[in-house]
Design a protein around this motif. Structure first.
Motif, PDB file in Angstrom:
ATOM      1  N   ARG A   1       0.927  -1.265  -0.097  1.00 51.65           N
ATOM      2  CA  ARG A   1      -0.137   0.072   0.078  1.00 51.65           C
ATOM      3  C   ARG A   1       0.935   1.084  -0.086  1.00 51.65           C
ATOM      4  NH1 ARG A   1      -3.994   3.606   0.877  1.00 51.65           N
ATOM      5  NH2 ARG A   1      -4.143   3.295   3.253  1.00 51.65           N
TER       6      ARG A   1
ATOM      7  N   ARG B   1       4.035   5.336   7.268  1.00 49.81           N
ATOM      8  CA  ARG B   1       3.106   5.074   8.646  1.00 49.81           C
ATOM      9  C   ARG B   1       4.155   4.416   9.634  1.00 49.81           C
ATOM     10  NH1 ARG B   1      -2.464   5.207   7.583  1.00 49.81           N
ATOM     11  NH2 ARG B   1      -2.677   5.764   5.251  1.00 49.81           N
TER      12      ARG B   1
ATOM     13  N   ILE C   1      -3.906  -0.546  10.138  1.00 50.66           N
ATOM     14  CA  ILE C   1      -4.686  -1.525   9.395  1.00 50.66           C
ATOM     15  C   ILE C   1      -3.847  -2.211   8.529  1.00 50.66           C
ATOM     16  CG2 ILE C   1      -7.063  -1.771   8.084  1.00 50.66           C
ATOM     17  CD1 ILE C   1      -7.273  -0.331  10.979  1.00 50.66           C
TER      18      ILE C   1
ATOM     19  N   PRO D   1     -13.586 -14.448   3.195  1.00 50.39           N
ATOM     20  CA  PRO D   1     -15.016 -14.654   2.433  1.00 50.39           C
ATOM     21  C   PRO D   1     -14.679 -14.551   1.009  1.00 50.39           C
ATOM     22  CG  PRO D   1     -15.311 -13.033   4.109  1.00 50.39           C
ATOM     23  CD  PRO D   1     -13.861 -13.395   4.229  1.00 50.39           C
TER      24      PRO D   1
ATOM     25  N   LEU E   1     -16.354 -11.677  -1.001  1.00 46.88           N
ATOM     26  CA  LEU E   1     -15.679 -10.108  -0.822  1.00 46.88           C
ATOM     27  C   LEU E   1     -14.375  -9.978  -1.373  1.00 46.88           C
ATOM     28  CD1 LEU E   1     -16.752  -8.267   1.749  1.00 46.88           C
ATOM     29  CD2 LEU E   1     -14.219  -8.369   2.005  1.00 46.88           C
TER      30      LEU E   1
ATOM     31  N   GLN F   1     -11.760  -8.029  -2.592  1.00 45.66           N
ATOM     32  CA  GLN F   1     -10.653  -6.915  -1.798  1.00 45.66           C
ATOM     33  C   GLN F   1     -10.463  -5.660  -2.928  1.00 45.66           C
ATOM     34  OE1 GLN F   1      -7.590  -8.023   0.449  1.00 45.66           O
ATOM     35  NE2 GLN F   1      -8.017  -6.514   1.867  1.00 45.66           N
ATOM     36  N   ALA F   2     -10.941  -4.647  -2.697  1.00 47.66           N
ATOM     37  CA  ALA F   2     -10.643  -3.492  -3.602  1.00 47.66           C
ATOM     38  C   ALA F   2      -9.309  -3.224  -4.142  1.00 47.66           C
ATOM     39  CB  ALA F   2     -11.338  -2.056  -3.101  1.00 47.66           C
TER      40      ALA F   2
ATOM     41  N   TYR G   1      -6.462  -0.864  -5.016  1.00 46.70           N
ATOM     42  CA  TYR G   1      -6.304   0.573  -5.286  1.00 46.70           C
ATOM     43  C   TYR G   1      -4.943   0.999  -6.285  1.00 46.70           C
ATOM     44  CZ  TYR G   1      -9.545   0.509  -1.559  1.00 46.70           C
ATOM     45  OH  TYR G   1     -10.332   0.193  -0.956  1.00 46.70           O
TER      46      TYR G   1
ATOM     47  N   TRP H   1      -7.298   5.111   9.962  1.00 44.31           N
ATOM     48  CA  TRP H   1      -6.797   4.761   8.511  1.00 44.31           C
ATOM     49  C   TRP H   1      -7.198   5.846   7.609  1.00 44.31           C
ATOM     50  CZ3 TRP H   1     -10.064   3.262   4.201  1.00 44.31           C
ATOM     51  CH2 TRP H   1      -9.474   2.416   3.317  1.00 44.31           C
ATOM     52  N   ASN H   2      -6.521   5.969   6.473  1.00 45.79           N
ATOM     53  CA  ASN H   2      -6.847   7.207   5.685  1.00 45.79           C
ATOM     54  C   ASN H   2      -6.620   6.609   4.124  1.00 45.79           C
ATOM     55  OD1 ASN H   2      -4.337   7.443   5.260  1.00 45.79           O
ATOM     56  ND2 ASN H   2      -4.206   9.569   6.060  1.00 45.79           N
ATOM     57  N   ILE H   3      -7.408   6.968   3.107  1.00 44.42           N
ATOM     58  CA  ILE H   3      -6.851   6.748   1.712  1.00 44.42           C
ATOM     59  C   ILE H   3      -7.298   7.865   0.722  1.00 44.42           C
ATOM     60  CG2 ILE H   3      -9.374   5.550   1.513  1.00 44.42           C
ATOM     61  CD1 ILE H   3      -7.787   3.461  -0.158  1.00 44.42           C
TER      62      ILE H   3
ATOM     63  N   ASP I   1     -13.220   3.015  -7.589  1.00 45.17           N
ATOM     64  CA  ASP I   1     -12.583   2.507  -5.979  1.00 45.17           C
ATOM     65  C   ASP I   1     -13.250   3.171  -5.072  1.00 45.17           C
ATOM     66  OD1 ASP I   1     -10.510   0.983  -7.264  1.00 45.17           O
ATOM     67  OD2 ASP I   1      -9.189   2.674  -7.235  1.00 45.17           O
TER      68      ASP I   1
ATOM     69  N   GLY J   1     -15.631   0.696  -2.472  1.00 42.51           N
ATOM     70  CA  GLY J   1     -14.688  -0.152  -1.729  1.00 42.51           C
ATOM     71  C   GLY J   1     -14.063   0.653  -0.517  1.00 42.51           C
ATOM     72  N   ALA J   2     -13.628   1.672  -0.802  1.00 37.66           N
ATOM     73  CA  ALA J   2     -12.827   2.602  -0.076  1.00 37.66           C
ATOM     74  C   ALA J   2     -13.893   3.123   1.068  1.00 37.66           C
ATOM     75  CB  ALA J   2     -12.299   3.737  -0.696  1.00 37.66           C
TER      76      ALA J   2
ATOM     77  N   LYS K   1     -14.909   0.090   3.185  1.00 40.25           N
ATOM     78  CA  LYS K   1     -13.568  -0.162   4.066  1.00 40.25           C
ATOM     79  C   LYS K   1     -13.652   0.909   5.281  1.00 40.25           C
ATOM     80  CE  LYS K   1      -9.336  -1.927   3.211  1.00 40.25           C
ATOM     81  NZ  LYS K   1      -8.044  -2.122   2.359  1.00 40.25           N
TER      82      LYS K   1
ATOM     83  N   ILE L   1     -13.633   0.107   9.132  1.00 37.19           N
ATOM     84  CA  ILE L   1     -12.514   0.161  10.193  1.00 37.19           C
ATOM     85  C   ILE L   1     -13.054   1.286  11.337  1.00 37.19           C
ATOM     86  CG2 ILE L   1     -10.391   1.428  10.154  1.00 37.19           C
ATOM     87  CD1 ILE L   1      -9.980   0.259   7.244  1.00 37.19           C
TER      88      ILE L   1
ATOM     89  N   CYS M   1     -18.250  -3.873   3.771  1.00 38.73           N
ATOM     90  CA  CYS M   1     -16.956  -4.774   3.938  1.00 38.73           C
ATOM     91  C   CYS M   1     -17.250  -5.334   5.515  1.00 38.73           C
ATOM     92  CB  CYS M   1     -15.971  -3.594   4.223  1.00 38.73           C
ATOM     93  SG  CYS M   1     -14.239  -4.489   4.464  1.00 38.73           S
ATOM     94  N   ASP M   2     -16.787  -6.512   5.577  1.00 40.33           N
ATOM     95  CA  ASP M   2     -16.633  -7.035   6.806  1.00 40.33           C
ATOM     96  C   ASP M   2     -15.394  -7.941   7.022  1.00 40.33           C
ATOM     97  OD1 ASP M   2     -17.031  -9.181   5.129  1.00 40.33           O
ATOM     98  OD2 ASP M   2     -18.793  -9.931   5.955  1.00 40.33           O
ATOM     99  N   TYR M   3     -14.323  -7.771   6.057  1.00 43.24           N
ATOM    100  CA  TYR M   3     -13.248  -8.400   6.269  1.00 43.24           C
ATOM    101  C   TYR M   3     -12.007  -7.798   5.691  1.00 43.24           C
ATOM    102  CZ  TYR M   3      -9.809 -12.296   5.773  1.00 43.24           C
ATOM    103  OH  TYR M   3      -8.536 -13.020   5.717  1.00 43.24           O
ATOM    104  N   ILE M   4     -11.040  -7.544   6.403  1.00 42.29           N
ATOM    105  CA  ILE M   4      -9.822  -6.810   5.733  1.00 42.29           C
ATOM    106  C   ILE M   4      -8.757  -8.228   6.303  1.00 42.29           C
ATOM    107  CG2 ILE M   4      -8.065  -5.128   5.859  1.00 42.29           C
ATOM    108  CD1 ILE M   4     -10.393  -3.542   6.363  1.00 42.29           C
TER     109      ILE M   4
ATOM    110  N   TYR N   1      -6.518  -7.270   9.265  1.00 44.58           N
ATOM    111  CA  TYR N   1      -6.978  -6.533  10.663  1.00 44.58           C
ATOM    112  C   TYR N   1      -7.960  -7.369  11.251  1.00 44.58           C
ATOM    113  CZ  TYR N   1     -10.380  -2.906  12.496  1.00 44.58           C
ATOM    114  OH  TYR N   1     -10.982  -2.301  13.270  1.00 44.58           O
TER     115      TYR N   1
END
Ligand SMILES: Cc1ncc(C[n+]2csc(CCOP(=O)(O)OP(=O)(O)O)c2C)c(N)n1
Lengths: 196, 585
Positions: A14, A20, A70, A175, A178, A180-181, A183, B152-154, B161, B164-165, B168, B172, B201-204, B207
């Motif tokens: 990322r 960070r 994160i 899952p 899902l 993942q996006a 970026y 968190w930031n993006i 995108d 999704g962002a 998330k 978070i 979103c329910d999974y990262i 995290y």
């Protein structure tokens, strides 16, 4: 007690992640003495290898704060004997030096390797622990060392297998519904935007 | 003009909201932002427009039925309003701001929300992607600036995108230890079209917000509690965040344990509960502070041993075994070494613990608190709450508000003496009724936070207690209160000083009052300018009627109370000293 430690951090791929991580050391007033990062054998997972001079107790707390981010998978502090590590140095030396018989011996004794030779200079490569690399630099100095460049630490953690399995397990737990996006980098657009 | 006590717009029925996210739709990134928010159940946004976020505001225009936008007067106000909203409603607060100055104005609120674990999603507009890094007009490196103060930031540069962002971001912000997140969206991503589809979103992968409860740790904690002679519970903000108030009280009752609260833990346990022993910290109550060094088992729940609680750590709870129940692993052993660390959500941990603790009573131990209370009562509280002569005191005003609202109002406080007095003397009855800036201590917090708190819980009375200094940091939000018809009660405790700083100058700087005296404007007149009625009280004889009048007024009201100029807040632990050095006078 202040000592050199290796900190390893496993991260997602990322933008900004280096920043960070570094900020957390900066806030505690700890200087990073070397930093190496590259993708691991798991695509999209990066490993940071950071060396710092600090106290273990402090670093354990810092590692906790790093793990809280994160996009970080895990972070660890290692004592010297918990890692196998190497650093790499390149030395650029005047070709004239080769006329001196002693340098050949020096290269052989230090397990260094000649990478390239030109009319003016040749480049030596050596891997080893930091002190060996510095020692060789000192020995080469009298022969006309033109430039010296050293990498950060590359380390393998002695017990790391389990962690890699753990990562793979996590991947599987995800899952499948899902996605993942992803970026991406900035896309090019035309310059017709107005501002206010 | 008279204000109506109008509540924020009713959200659309669920079916209609669902229809708004039926996918895929070929829409602009801006519309996707709004539809994503609707899909997350957002009903209220606090914000301020500008060039780089105009497409999003334009999209908002078509969704006025689904989402209610409150135009604040300064972006900092938007963040504090969102915090107040989040902390009363339990939902994630949402903020819009433009690039550059709009985004930098969010910094204080983001840092405040980060310190106090408040879920917030800030969406900022950004210059077009091709201009990034060129010092374009109103371009600021918002991501870089907010990195250390967001969970968190993006930055998003492509419309596809955006969903999704945002998904998330909400996941978070609201999960684990909550916190603020920021999504920066470039202008090109706002205007370009794409096929919109929204999935929560329910999974990262990297995290894990909900730690797995370790039954061994719980068993070890229960064993310590069962063998304790002087067990003691510290209730922190984590108790409120996880909704564990009931479980905490059950534990205290079952095992006969006294409970003290941190500043942000206030209101989790009713002040009149028989196991409740008071408020901890620098200006907290005497008994709970002094008795800390006498317990044999300390059960810290969802709190992080801030230095305003511990004083000099080297002399803090040395004698006790410490059980630390905490969702954020990084907090465990950070300040105080835990003998038993229960890395878990407070509610989950307390539920498990409740099953294992044996019924017990520790009456003698509890009695000790009551005796120390008496000293505080004699030396401090009585004189503060029921003064017979002299100027008005902050504490008596707070007492009257507390009595008039039966401790059931949402009390929003700013930062300074009035904050400590209100926290000490307001008799909280219901959870989530104490809204204050704890970790940051941000002056100017209360007025906008009270606005948000009222929007978050329109059925409750919201009373903001604000110092004269603090009020002048964000008083422009009176404009928002007027325009959006938000019925908050505003009490200014005016001592013509930056009181808390003056107190320190008096006690520790030889009374050298360097730049702490304030020449104040006519606050009631200012409120009038914003069409908000008000009254100024200077005499004790008038205060009860004035509080009554304020509380029975429908809609916003400002009450200015002129209080004693040079009053001090006691007890106090001088900063950096051991808590045992707590001073009663
Ligand atoms: C933004 C900000 N600036 C400065 C401070 C330092 N500070 C803490 S309390 C205080 C005085 C507050 O004065 P006032 O609002 O009049 O309240 P009082 O203490 O008199 O009740 C100050 C200046 C702060 N907490 N926040």
């Amino acid at each position: 007690m202040q000592k050199e430690y290796t900190v390893t951090v496993y991260t997602e791929d990322r933008i900004g992640i280096t920043n960070r991580i570094c900020v957390i050391f900066t806030r505690r007033g700890i200087n990073i003495t070397s930093l190496t990062t590259a993708e691991t054998e798991i695509p999209g997972v990066y490993k940071f290898i950071i060396t710092v001079i600090s106290e273990k107790e402090k670093l354990v707390k810092i590692v906790g704060q790093i793990e809280r981010l994160i996009e970080i998978h895990r972070a660890f502090v290692h004592e010297e004997d918990e890692v196998v590590y190497q650093e790499l140095a390149l030395y650029k030396i005047s070709t004239k030096a080769l006329q001196n018989g002693n340098i050949e011996l020096l290269i052989r004794e230090n397990n260094a390797r000649i990478l390239t030779i030109t009319e003016d200079y040749f480049v030596l490569e050596k891997t080893g622990h930091q002190q060996e690399l510095i020692d060789l630099q000192a020995k080469l100095a009298p022969y006309g060392l033109i430039e010296y460049s050293k990498s950060g630490r590359v380390a393998i953690i002695k017990w790391s297998r389990r962690f890699h399995d753990h990562l793979k397990e996590l991947e599987q737990q995800r899952p499948d519904n899902l996605k993942q996006a992803t970026y991406s980098e900035h896309t090019e657009v035309s310059a017709e935007e107005e501002s206010i | 003009m008279q204000q109506k006590d109008v509540l924020p717009m009713k959200p659309e029925p669920a079916e209609k909201r669902a229809a708004a996210t039926a996918a895929p739709l070929n829409i602009t990134g801006s519309e996707a932002v709004i539809r994503s928010l609707i899909a997350e159940g957002v009903e209220t946004i606090f914000g301020y427009p500008g060039g780089a976020i105009m497409p999003i505001y334009d999209a908002l225009y078509d969704f006025q039925k689904e989402v209610h936008h409150i135009l604040v007067r300064h972006e900092q106000g938007a963040t504090h309003a969102a915090q107040g909203y989040a902390r009363t409603s339990g939902k994630t607060g949402v903020v819009f701001a433009t690039s550059g100055p709009g985004a930098t104005n969010l910094v204080t609120g983001l840092a405040d929300a980060y310190m106090d674990s408040t879920p917030m999603v800030c969406i900022t507009g950004q210059v077009a992607a091709h201009l990034l890094g060129t010092d374009a007009f109103q371009e600021t490196d918002v991501i870089g600036i907010t990195m250390p103060i967001t969970k968190w930031n993006i930055q998003v540069t492509r419309p596809e995108d955006i969903p999704g962002a945002i998904a998330k971001a909400f996941y978070i912000a609201g999960s684990g230890r909550p916190g603020p997140v920021l999504v920066d969206i470039t202008r090109n991503a706002q205007v370009a079209k794409f096929d919109f589809e929204y999935k929560k979103c329910d999974y990262i992968r990297s995290y894990r917000p909900v730690p797995k409860l370790d039954p061994e740790a719980v068993a070890a904690a229960a064993e310590l509690i069962n063998n304790a002679r002087r067990p003691y519970i510290f209730c922190g903000h984590g108790v409120l965040l996880s909704g564990a108030e009931k479980e905490l009280i059950q534990l205290a009752e079952k095992a006969g344990i006294p409970v003290a609260s941190t500043l942000l833990g206030l209101s989790a346990v009713p002040v009149d509960h028989p196991q409740y022993v008071g408020y901890l910290g620098m200006h907290g109550n005497y008994a709970p502070n002094i008795m800390t060094n006498e317990c044999d088992v300390l059960i810290a729940v969802g709190m992080r041993f801030d230095d305003r609680i511990t004083g000099d750590v080297s002399q803090y709870v040395k004698q006790a075994k410490v059980i630390h129940i905490e969702i954020d692993a990084a907090e465990i052993n950070k300040i105080i070494k835990a003998d038993v660390a229960v890395h878990a959500d407070a509610k989950t941990a307390l539920e498990a613990l409740l099953k294992l603790v044996k019924p017990a009573k520790h009456d003698e131990w509890l009695q000790g608190f009551r005796e120390a209370d008496k000293q505080e009562e004699e030396k401090v509280s009585k004189k503060e709450l029921y003064p017979a002569e002299g100027g008005l005191k902050m504490a008596e005003v707070v007492r009257l508000i507390s009595e008039r609202t039966e401790g059931k109002a949402v009390l929003v406080t700013d930062v300074g003496q009035h904050q400590m007095i209100a926290s000490r003397y307001y008799r909280f009855k219901d959870p989530n009724t104490n809204i204050t800036s704890g970790g940051m201590g941000t002056m100017g917090f209360a007025l906008p936070a009270a606005m948000g708190a009222k929007v978050g819980t329109p059925e409750k009375e919201v009373v903001a207690v604000i110092g004269d200094g603090c009020f002048q940091m964000t008083l422009q939000e009176l404009g928002t209160i007027y325009q959006s018809e938000i019925g908050v009660k505003i009490v200014i405790l005016n001592n013509n000083f930056l009181g808390m700083v003056r107190q320190w100058q008096q006690l520790f700087f030889d009374k050298r009052y360097s730049s702490t005296e304030m020449t104040n404007p006519d606050f009631v007149q200012i409120a009038k300018g914003f069409f908000i009625p008000g009254k100024k009280v200077t005499d004790r004889a008038d205060i009860t009627a004035a509080v009554d009048e304020m509380m029975s007024h429908k809609g916003a009201y400002l009450l200015e109370v002129v209080v004693e100029k040079e009053d001090n807040v006691f007890p106090m632990v001088p900063s950096g000293q051991p808590i045992a050095n707590i001073r009663l006078e």
